[in-house]
Design an enzyme around this catalytic site. Structure first.
Site, short mmCIF file in Angstrom:
data_model
loop_
_atom_site.label_atom_id
_atom_site.label_comp_id
_atom_site.label_asym_id
_atom_site.label_seq_id
_atom_site.Cartn_x
_atom_site.Cartn_y
_atom_site.Cartn_z
CB ALA A 211 -0.82 0.07 1.36
N GLY A 213 0.15 1.19 -3.43
CA GLY A 213 0.21 0.53 -4.38
C GLY A 213 0.96 0.65 -5.76
N GLY A 214 1.95 1.50 -5.50
CA GLY A 214 2.84 2.19 -6.70
C GLY A 214 3.49 0.89 -7.26
CG ASP A 230 0.27 -2.71 3.06
OD1 ASP A 230 -0.14 -2.25 4.24
OD2 ASP A 230 1.52 -1.99 2.59
CE LYS A 296 11.22 0.99 3.10
NZ LYS A 296 10.78 1.52 1.75
C1 LIG Z 1 6.79 2.53 1.88
S1 LIG Z 1 5.05 1.75 1.77
C2 LIG Z 1 5.06 0.84 0.58
C3 LIG Z 1 5.02 1.68 -0.68
C4 LIG Z 1 4.49 0.92 -1.83
N1 LIG Z 1 5.66 0.19 -2.36
C5 LIG Z 1 4.10 1.65 -3.05
O1 LIG Z 1 4.57 1.64 -4.09
O2 LIG Z 1 3.04 2.29 -2.84
C6 LIG Z 1 5.18 0.86 3.35
C7 LIG Z 1 4.19 -0.22 3.57
O3 LIG Z 1 4.70 -1.32 4.19
C8 LIG Z 1 3.60 -1.85 5.11
N2 LIG Z 1 4.17 -2.71 5.91
C9 LIG Z 1 4.91 -2.39 7.28
N3 LIG Z 1 5.11 -3.67 7.84
C10 LIG Z 1 4.22 -4.57 7.31
C11 LIG Z 1 4.06 -5.97 7.54
N4 LIG Z 1 4.97 -6.48 8.55
N5 LIG Z 1 3.35 -6.62 6.59
C12 LIG Z 1 2.68 -6.07 5.58
N6 LIG Z 1 2.82 -4.79 5.23
C13 LIG Z 1 3.70 -3.87 6.19
C14 LIG Z 1 2.89 -0.54 5.55
O4 LIG Z 1 1.56 -0.84 5.97
C15 LIG Z 1 2.95 0.33 4.29
O5 LIG Z 1 1.66 0.50 3.66
#
Ligand SMILES: C[S@@+](CC[C@H](N)C(=O)[O-])C[C@H]1O[C@@H](n2cnc3c(N)ncnc32)[C@H](O)[C@@H]1O
Length: 344
Positions: A211, A213-214, A230, A296
């Site tokens: 999320a 969703g990019g 997510d 990260k």
């Molecule tokens: C930087 S965002 C991702 C952006 C995404 N790649 C995009 O293109 O839009 C990080 C995401 O990691 C999710 N997240 C963090 N820990 C998680 C976990 N243990 N399981 C699933 N999602 C996780 C968060 O909810 C957040 O939506």
């Protein structure tokens, strides 16, 4: 001694220097840059550039065979750069496209405009002198590997470090898409370009931490079938995309129903060491063929993390077709691992 120019993202110059020390190892004395700027260093080094510097994370460009060109205006700089180019390329037989690039330190007000004007003027002069060669010069993308090129790094309004050998150069700004729900989209696009491969129609993609969703969107728009994992909501072009299935689950315990996928994406904001261990599990279970995984570093020491990535490479990825760790143009406090295990 041979000068090597390592050019990375503005603000990461110190990290780049630390990575150089790490790559050279404890036996080699740390080279002292003869010139530096925000995100770049010019080194005089006895180290063989192709071997030591070809596969680094922080530099977007590693360049050698460098000439310094100075001039007080656009025409003078273009003339000097043309002379340098003709001298550098007189021994090179040009049959294939070659990198023709300008780089400039982002902070300098107006420098990008100056650089673009010089590039246009140089291109015009080059076309007059060597039209066949000029036609093959382009900004890329190019697959990984050393090659001749002409990369002009503007370090000031009247000073250019022009390199005729590209040791490596992969990261770059990508084009945005209005339907992409996040800036993260650009990281996925850039990662495909570094890997030299991208999701294809019908391929299965698992996107952990998807999320808004990019990344999912960038794969779905190519016709791949995406499971977006997510608890957060998908937005924009990802929200109701027919190729995307949203699964509210924890990325660390998620196991694909089919047992495997063509691509594993992972962009979870989580401890990078924990994400690396997760990736190791996926590799051990042979669940994925290709990987785009963002680590990260935030408050973690980036070079310590690179050490761990290298241990991972030696243990888990020694026989992979491709494996790169890069600080992407679109990355901030993070690295992106891209790889192709060869298992399909
Ligand atoms: C930087 S965002 C991702 C952006 C995404 N790649 C995009 O293109 O839009 C990080 C995401 O990691 C999710 N997240 C963090 N820990 C998680 C976990 N243990 N399981 C699933 N999602 C996780 C968060 O909810 C957040 O939506």
């Amino acid at each position: 001694m041979k000068p090597v120019l390592l050019w990375g993202q503005s603000g990461y110059g110190e990290a780049l220097l630390e990575e150089i020390r790490f790559r050279l190892g404890d036996e080699t004395p740390a080279p002292v840059p003869s010139a530096s700027g925000p995100g770049w260093h010019l080194l005089e080094t006895t180290a063989e550039a192709g071997r030591v510097f070809a596969d680094m994370a922080f530099p977007h460009w590693v360049l050698t065979e460098i000439r310094e060109v100075t001039g007080s205006g656009v025409n003078q700089l273009a003339a000097g750069l043309l002379d340098g180019f003709l001298e550098a390329f007189q021994e090179i037989r040009v049959e294939e496209p070659w990198p023709l690039e300008i780089l400039c330190a982002a902070e300098e007000e107006g420098l990008a405009r100056r650089a673009a004007s010089v590039r246009t003027e140089l291109a015009a002069r080059l076309k007059k002198r060597l039209s066949r060669v000029a036609k093959l010069g382009r900004p890329g993308p190019f697959p990984p590997g050393a090659r001749p090129g002409w990369v002009m790094a503007f370090t000031g309004f009247d000073r250019v470090l022009a390199a005729s050998r590209v040791i490596s150069g992969g990261q770059r700004r990508m084009a945005d898409d209005a339907a992409a729900p996040s800036r993260s989209y650009l990281k996925a696009e850039e990662a495909y370009h570094v890997l030299g491969d991208e999701p294809a129609p019908g391929q299965r993609v698992i996107d952990l931490g998807a999320a808004p969703g990019g990344w999912s969107y960038s794969a779905a728009k190519r016709g791949a079938l995406v499971s977006a994992v997510d608890n957060g909501p998908l937005k924009g072009g990802a929200a109701a995309h027919p190729n995307i299935t949203h699964l509210k689950a924890d990325g660390f315990s998620f196991v694909p129903e089919s047992g495997r996928c063509d691509w594993l994406f992972c962009d979870m904001v989580e401890d990078p060491y924990r994400v690396l261990r997760l990736l190791a599990d996926w590799v051990a279970e042979r669940r994925g063929a290709r990987f785009v995984v963002n680590l990260k570093f935030g408050r973690a020491d980036p070079v310590e993390l690179l050490r761990e990535v290298e241990r991972f490479r030696a243990r888990e990825a020694a026989d992979w077709e491709r494996f790169y760790v890069r600080h992407l143009f679109h990355d901030r406090e993070e690295f992106t691992l891209v790889g192709s295990s060869g298992v399909s």
